[in-house]
Write a protein that holds these residues in place. Sequence first.
Motif, PDB file in Angstrom:
ATOM      1  N   GLY A  37     -35.540 -19.202  62.426  1.00 43.54           N
ATOM      2  CA  GLY A  37     -35.889 -20.317  61.546  1.00 43.54           C
ATOM      3  C   GLY A  37     -35.234 -20.166  60.188  1.00 43.54           C
ATOM      4  O   GLY A  37     -34.750 -21.145  59.607  1.00 43.54           O
ATOM      5  N   GLY A  38     -35.232 -18.930  59.653  1.00 43.48           N
ATOM      6  CA  GLY A  38     -34.568 -18.697  58.378  1.00 43.48           C
ATOM      7  C   GLY A  38     -33.074 -18.945  58.445  1.00 43.48           C
ATOM      8  O   GLY A  38     -32.473 -19.470  57.498  1.00 43.48           O
ATOM      9  N   LEU A  39     -32.460 -18.597  59.574  1.00 38.29           N
ATOM     10  CA  LEU A  39     -31.026 -18.827  59.744  1.00 38.29           C
ATOM     11  C   LEU A  39     -30.699 -20.312  59.778  1.00 38.29           C
ATOM     12  O   LEU A  39     -29.770 -20.767  59.091  1.00 38.29           O
ATOM     13  N   TRP A  40     -31.452 -21.075  60.583  1.00 36.32           N
ATOM     14  CA  TRP A  40     -31.198 -22.520  60.659  1.00 36.32           C
ATOM     15  C   TRP A  40     -31.511 -23.202  59.335  1.00 36.32           C
ATOM     16  O   TRP A  40     -30.868 -24.201  58.963  1.00 36.32           O
ATOM     17  N   PHE A  41     -32.482 -22.714  58.598  1.00 34.46           N
ATOM     18  CA  PHE A  41     -32.772 -23.241  57.264  1.00 34.46           C
ATOM     19  C   PHE A  41     -31.584 -23.018  56.333  1.00 34.46           C
ATOM     20  O   PHE A  41     -31.191 -23.906  55.558  1.00 34.46           O
ATOM     21  N   TRP A  42     -30.987 -21.845  56.410  1.00 35.39           N
ATOM     22  CA  TRP A  42     -29.809 -21.562  55.588  1.00 35.39           C
ATOM     23  C   TRP A  42     -28.625 -22.444  55.995  1.00 35.39           C
ATOM     24  O   TRP A  42     -27.896 -22.949  55.137  1.00 35.39           O
ATOM     25  N   LEU A  43     -28.434 -22.629  57.298  1.00 32.09           N
ATOM     26  CA  LEU A  43     -27.348 -23.498  57.772  1.00 32.09           C
ATOM     27  C   LEU A  43     -27.523 -24.926  57.272  1.00 32.09           C
ATOM     28  O   LEU A  43     -26.547 -25.615  56.933  1.00 32.09           O
ATOM     29  N   TYR A  44     -28.777 -25.374  57.210  1.00 36.29           N
ATOM     30  CA  TYR A  44     -29.045 -26.736  56.735  1.00 36.29           C
ATOM     31  C   TYR A  44     -28.689 -26.884  55.265  1.00 36.29           C
ATOM     32  O   TYR A  44     -28.027 -27.844  54.858  1.00 36.29           O
ATOM     33  N   THR A  45     -29.126 -25.934  54.444  1.00 37.56           N
ATOM     34  CA  THR A  45     -28.854 -26.037  53.008  1.00 37.56           C
ATOM     35  C   THR A  45     -27.382 -25.790  52.691  1.00 37.56           C
ATOM     36  O   THR A  45     -26.882 -26.271  51.670  1.00 37.56           O
ATOM     37  N   ALA A  46     -26.693 -25.038  53.552  1.00 32.58           N
ATOM     38  CA  ALA A  46     -25.267 -24.759  53.322  1.00 32.58           C
ATOM     39  C   ALA A  46     -24.373 -25.875  53.854  1.00 32.58           C
ATOM     40  O   ALA A  46     -23.147 -25.802  53.705  1.00 32.58           O
ATOM     41  N   ASP A  47     -24.968 -26.893  54.497  1.00 29.93           N
ATOM     42  CA  ASP A  47     -24.204 -28.017  55.067  1.00 29.93           C
ATOM     43  C   ASP A  47     -23.129 -27.543  56.033  1.00 29.93           C
ATOM     44  O   ASP A  47     -22.006 -28.066  56.048  1.00 29.93           O
ATOM     45  N   ILE A  48     -23.463 -26.545  56.835  1.00 33.33           N
ATOM     46  CA  ILE A  48     -22.527 -26.019  57.820  1.00 33.33           C
ATOM     47  C   ILE A  48     -22.686 -26.783  59.126  1.00 33.33           C
ATOM     48  O   ILE A  48     -23.803 -26.938  59.629  1.00 33.33           O
ATOM     49  N   GLN A  49     -21.598 -27.262  59.665  1.00 33.75           N
ATOM     50  CA  GLN A  49     -21.626 -28.003  60.920  1.00 33.75           C
ATOM     51  C   GLN A  49     -21.840 -27.040  62.079  1.00 33.75           C
ATOM     52  O   GLN A  49     -21.065 -26.104  62.287  1.00 33.75           O
ATOM     53  N   VAL A  50     -22.891 -27.270  62.841  1.00 27.31           N
ATOM     54  CA  VAL A  50     -23.198 -26.446  64.011  1.00 27.31           C
ATOM     55  C   VAL A  50     -22.954 -27.304  65.245  1.00 27.31           C
ATOM     56  O   VAL A  50     -23.691 -28.251  65.506  1.00 27.31           O
ATOM     57  N   MET A  51     -21.887 -26.971  65.977  1.00 29.98           N
ATOM     58  CA  MET A  51     -21.490 -27.734  67.161  1.00 29.98           C
ATOM     59  C   MET A  51     -21.395 -29.215  66.786  1.00 29.98           C
ATOM     60  O   MET A  51     -20.701 -29.559  65.838  1.00 29.98           O
ATOM     61  N   THR A  52     -22.123 -30.081  67.480  1.00 30.87           N
ATOM     62  CA  THR A  52     -22.084 -31.517  67.168  1.00 30.87           C
ATOM     63  C   THR A  52     -23.405 -31.982  66.547  1.00 30.87           C
ATOM     64  O   THR A  52     -23.667 -33.180  66.472  1.00 30.87           O
ATOM     65  N   PHE A  53     -24.220 -31.037  66.076  1.00 31.07           N
ATOM     66  CA  PHE A  53     -25.537 -31.384  65.551  1.00 31.07           C
ATOM     67  C   PHE A  53     -25.418 -32.020  64.170  1.00 31.07           C
ATOM     68  O   PHE A  53     -24.655 -31.561  63.312  1.00 31.07           O
TER      69      PHE A  53
END
Length: 447
Positions: A127-143
Amino acid sequence: MMNKWHLVSSLFFMCCFITTRLMTGPVAELFVLIAMLFFLPAILSFLSKEERERKPGVLIGILMKAFPLAALCATAAFIYHSALFATGWFLYTLLLALYGFTRLLKRGIFPLHELMTGGAWMYIALGGLWFWLYTADIQVMTFSPIIVLLTAIHFHYSAFFIPLFYGLLGRQREKETALYKSAGWVILLSPVMIAVGISFSRLFDTFSVMLYVIALYLYGILCMKTRFRSTVAKGLIVFSSCALMGTILLSLLYSAGMLMRVSYISIDQMIWFHGSINAFFVILPGLIGWLIEGPKDQLKQKDFPISRVHGRFHLISFQKERMGDRENLGLVDSLDDLNGTTFSAERVSPVIRRFYENPMAFTLKAAVCFHWWVRPFVFLLQPIFKKIGQLYLGTSRMPYEMKGRLTTFQHPKEGRKNVRAWNRYNEKGEQVFLHFMLIITMRLRAI
C-alpha cells in the motif's frame, strides 16, 4: 485504542487535509488517509499493548514513536501531491512489514492465525508503494492515476485489515477447523491473485474475486458461530462481516463487468459506495469490536532456559577460569532423577544409560567428508573455525579420535544451574567444538 498524542496528531492532520484538498482532490484520497491516520495506529496500539505484557520489542516502540512523523508525511504528500513526502510514509510501511516479518520469525507461521496477523503487516508495505507511485505520477502499465490510488486503498484496507481480522477470529476460536484454514488461505492469497488477474488476465481476476467472495462469506458465518465474551463486540463484528458480504458483491459485479466489457458499476460509484461502506461499515465497526473483545494471544510462552552469557568471537575464552573439573561427570547425574509416570530409567538400554551418566568412558572417532562444491568454502573458513574453536573439523577423510573433556561451567551472569560444557579436541589438541548443556531434573510428560 490510540494514545492521546496519536489521536491529537491524526485529528490535526486530517483537518489540514480536509481544508486544503477535499474540494479539489479525489475523494478516494480521504478514504486512504482515514486508514493511515486512524485505523492503522489503532490496531498498532493494540498489538503494542499486547507485546508489553510479554517481552517488549524494540521495533514496536520505534513504530509507535515514529507514527506522528509518518502521519505528517502522508498528509503533506496528499496536500502537495509530493513523492518526497510520500517516501516518508513508504519507509514507515516498510518498517511495519519488517515488524510483521519479525513476528513470524519469533512466533512461527503456525497456527494459521499467526500467519494471518503477521502477513497482513507485509501487505501494508505494498500500500505504501502504490501510494508513492500515485504521488510521483509514475505510469504503471496502462493504469490511470485513479486506479493506482484505488490500489493503494486496497492494500491499506481489505488486503491489510481483513487478514488481520481473520487472524483475530482464529484466536477467538477453540480450534482451527479445515473450513477456517481453507477460507484463511484464500483470504491471505487473494490480494496477490487479484493483482495478477487485473494485470494479466480478466478471467483469472474474476475467478479470484469469486473465491474471495466465498471466503468472506465463510468469514461472516464463522463470526456468527464463534463465542465472544462481549455481546457488543460480537454485534459489531457480525455487523461488519455482514456489511462486507454486501460490499464484496460490488467488487464481483465490477470484475464481471470488466470481463464482459459491460459497465455494471462505474469507478466513481465504486469509490463512493464500495469505499465508504468499507471504511465506515466494515473496517470501523470491525476494528472497534475486536478492540473491545481483545482476543488473547494463544501463543504459549517458551520457558526454555537461555544463557545470559554471550561471547563475542573467541568462545574458548569462556573455559579458562570458569570451568571446574569433576571426576566421572556425566550429562546427567543419574537417569533415576528423571523417573516419572511416563518414564522409567530401568527401561533404558544399559549402554545408553552408561553414556548419559559417564560419556567419557566412550571413544568418539570422526571421519570428515564434504561434498566437492562445499570443500572450497570449508578450506577458506578453516582459519575462522580454528579461531573461534567451533566446527574446526578439518578436511581430511582419514578417521581420527576426537578426545573430549566434560566440565562444569560457572559464571557470574549465568543464572542457570547444573550447566556443563563438553569440549572436543582433535589429535593435535586443537579445539574442534564446544557444547554448553543444561542438565534439568524434571518429570517427563508424554508428548
